[in-house]
Scaffold this active site. Structure first.
Site, mmCIF file in Angstrom:
data_model
loop_
_atom_site.group_PDB
_atom_site.id
_atom_site.type_symbol
_atom_site.label_atom_id
_atom_site.label_comp_id
_atom_site.label_asym_id
_atom_site.label_seq_id
_atom_site.Cartn_x
_atom_site.Cartn_y
_atom_site.Cartn_z
ATOM 1 N N GLU A 1 0.811 -1.214 0.000
ATOM 2 C CA GLU A 1 0.000 0.000 0.000
ATOM 3 C C GLU A 1 0.846 1.267 0.000
ATOM 4 O OE1 GLU A 1 -3.057 0.868 -0.233
ATOM 5 O OE2 GLU A 1 -4.181 -0.990 -0.063
ATOM 6 N N SER A 2 1.809 1.355 0.903
ATOM 7 C CA SER A 2 2.492 2.637 1.120
ATOM 8 C C SER A 2 4.000 2.546 1.166
ATOM 9 C CB SER A 2 2.004 3.251 2.436
ATOM 10 O OG SER A 2 2.470 2.475 3.545
#
Length: 668
Positions: free
Chosen positions: A518-519
């Site tokens: 995700e990040s």
């Protein structure tokens, strides 16, 4: 925004001594004034606005700043069309070897190509180090065509590859294709195929550019074929002539994107007899692909109308393979993969499924040997199909031995690298996009003088030490022989993640696998659709989850707080996992694409979850699910020290069998 003190303390002394083999260096130990950082941030905003006046006003204040090359690049790039050659050459000479030098050269080469200034293009192009701009490569072929007369077949093939890969209308490859067509090195059908690809991608300007090259007389009918395909197709009786045939094909492609069944009926009942075999096969490939993307059981029937798989693109054949996997038709899986280009067949995805096809029906010794060779070609620990191939060979995912420790000299060389320092400095002060590009340029193996594996490990370590986790991970992933799993799969915020996952009964490896995708552990990450923080939580989802778990004092601003983000993100993931019957692939798909889509995607036959994942219609979600699961297996091996199985986490996926309302319908 003012740069954080830790970045000043860490990076400024390094930049003072390493900043660069430039005409301007900071005195040893000097501190960069906060105002200098503010000027750079203001210049970035002015560059994005195209404010040439403001850029010129601010430029003098950046002299001596560690990121002065960026300031100079922005100011000159904004007025490049009007700049004098002397200014451009002065910039290139002032920042030799830097990303900014090569970036401006890239921009300059594109402008020279647009101006057809081939003499200066030919003089500058050999100095272009990145070499990754498709338009520049096409211009270079055009220059060679002018010099040598007729380019070889390899150059023509390269132009077509680059042209087909460009989604929007371009000048470079279109210009090169025009010359190649006139020289007889490419055929009219090659240009029409570009138009077809652009029509399917809904890129009308690119369609028009291709048609202008091959059949300008067909332009009057093109707009109606693209804008009103049904009217165009039902209002005509024949398609006499190559141009009209291709316009009919373009109209059918546009129709197929909206309604594959309607396009199939018109092609079968009316237009098929008016088209060439190649045109018909291509259209059935498009229709079959659109049906496969919709998970329609009719997809293979549409593909079966194509009499030659060789007329289909790799993309079409990929979707034919997926449809065959979904239908359990292993012979068709094998035939579709065998029809792909060599480069496509070599991809781990199709290598794995080709091997599975060999093993699908009472294989003999020869089939087993061939399948084993394919598994051995890709088996490994870091990717989805690499892990599955490893398990087919009887292995499991374990943590490989780490490479020999970095020496003090190797670490020092990374710390002294000017581009790495500039990249970290830019990221630290909020210029993440610029910092990432500078860092990637420094570490790119394909750049002349690029880093070897030990240098990449040292650069990754440099980023890890300063907790720039995305550069740590991405840089470490570039090594092939020397794999440092601690770099590739770091575990920041470990106490917070483990405490939270223990409290709600969630596998910490799954959470880490998801956050990594995700990040990349960037605290202030924000997606284009508004998701925020480590676990990229959408505002509406955060509010719903906070209410669901009794977080009564939650406010939207808290979503970027590390612990709150982890609390809400893990809670939502656990709800998704429970509501999707504990299926990690389904829950990951729900986290990425929203729960409504995987609710629909699971309807149909009961499938091996690997087949289900490969048939996810959205490319982003398909890639996401596979990467989250592969990440999870690696994190589990790291956290437990025990061998791990990807297959054990996949299972099978099919329609809900439990009676009553689907609990996942409550998820937002």
């Amino acid at each position: 925004m003012i740069i954080k003190k830790k970045w000043l303390g860490i990076l400024t002394p390094l930049l003072a001594t390493a900043v660069l083999s430039t005409a301007v260096a900071l005195p040893a130990g000097a501190q960069v004034p906060a105002a200098g950082d503010e000027v750079l941030l203001e210049m970035q905003k002015a560059f994005r606005r195209g404010d040439k006046t403001r850029l010129a006003q601010l430029l003098p204040a950046t002299r001596g700043h560690p990121l002065e090359p960026w300031a100079g690049y922005w100011e000159l790039r904004a007025r490049l069309e009007d700049a004098q050659d002397g200014e451009i050459q002065a910039f290139l000479q002032r920042w030799p070897g830097s990303y900014q030098e090569d970036r401006l050269r890239n921009d300059w080469l594109l402008l020279l190509g647009q101006r057809r200034d081939w003499e200066r293009f030919a003089a500058e192009h050999p100095r272009f180090r990145m070499g990754d701009d498709r338009e520049v490569r096409c211009y270079a072929v055009a220059v060679e065509q002018l010099r040598a007369g007729v380019p070889d077949a390899g150059a023509a093939a390269e132009v077509l590859r680059d042209w087909y890969a460009l989604r929007d209308a371009d000048d470079g490859c279109s210009y090169a294709a025009t010359g190649l067509l006139a020289a007889g090195r490419i055929k009219p059908i090659d240009v029409w195929r570009k138009a077809r690809l652009a029509a399917e991608a809904n890129r009308p300007r690119a369609v028009q550019r291709a048609v202008e090259i091959v059949a300008p007389e067909a332009l009057p009918g093109l707009r109606q074929a693209l804008d009103s395909p049904t009217k165009y197709l039902t209002g005509r009786a024949t398609a006499a002539g190559r141009e009209r045939q291709e316009l009919v094909a373009l109209a059918l492609i546009r129709m197929a994107v909206a309604d594959a069944g309607a396009a199939a009926r018109l092609l079968d009942s009316k237009w098929g007899v008016h088209l060439s075999v190649e045109e018909r096969n291509w259209l059935w490939g498009v229709i079959g692909k659109q049906a496969a993307v919709s998970l329609s059981p009719d997809a293979l029937q549409y593909f079966a109308h194509a009499s030659r798989d060789s007329d289909l693109t790799d993309d079409m054949l990929g979707w034919k393979t997926r449809a065959a996997l979904r239908a359990g038709q292993w012979k068709q899986v094998a035939r579709a993969i065998d029809a792909m280009s060599e480069s496509a067949q070599d991809e781990p995805t199709w290598t794995y499924w080709r091997a599975r096809a060999w093993m699908s029906d009472r294989p003999g010794d020869e089939q087993r040997a061939r399948a084993r060779q394919l598994y051995e070609r890709i088996a490994g620990t870091t990717g989805f199909y690499e892990q599955l191939a490893l398990e087919e060979l009887g292995g499991q995912v374990t943590v490989p031995p780490p490479p020999p420790p970095l020496t003090a000299q190797e670490k020092a060389a990374a710390r002294a690298n000017p581009s790495l320092n500039r990249g970290l400095y830019a990221i630290g002060m909020g210029l993440r996009s610029e910092g990432v590009r500078e860092w990637n340029y420094a570490t790119n193996l394909h750049t002349p003088g690029g880093m070897g594996e030990r240098e990449l490990l040292a650069a990754a370590d440099f980023a890890c030490q300063h907790q720039v986790w995305d550069r740590c991970i991405n840089t470490s992933e570039r090594t092939r022989a020397s794999i440092d799993m601690a770099q590739r799969f770091p575990t920041p915020y470990r106490d917070a993640v483990l405490a939270r996952t223990r409290g709600i009964g969630l596998d910490p490896a799954y959470v880490y696998g998801l956050i990594r995708q995700e990040s990349r552990f960037i605290m202030d990450a924000r997606s284009g659709v508004g998701a925020s923080g480590l676990m990229q939580v959408m505002p509406a989802t955060a509010r719903w989850t906070a209410r669901r778990i009794g977080l009564t004092d939650f406010t939207p601003g808290q979503i970027n707080d590390r612990d709150t983000n982890i609390q809400i993100g893990t809670a939502y993931l656990k709800l998704a996992l429970d509501d999707f019957d504990g299926s990690m692939p389904l829950a990951a798909a729900a986290y990425n694409a929203g729960p409504g889509r995987p609710r629909n995607w699971r309807n149909g036959p009961v499938l091996d979850a690997a087949i289900w994942a490969e048939n996810v219609p959205f490319a982003e979600t398909r890639d996401y699910v596979k990467k989250v699961l592969a990440n999870t297996v690696n994190y589990a091996a790291l956290l437990t020290g025990q061998p791990q199985s990807l297959k054990g986490r996949l299972g099978v996926i099919g329609p809900r069998v439990a009676a009553g309302e689907d609990p996942s319908k409550e998820l937002p």
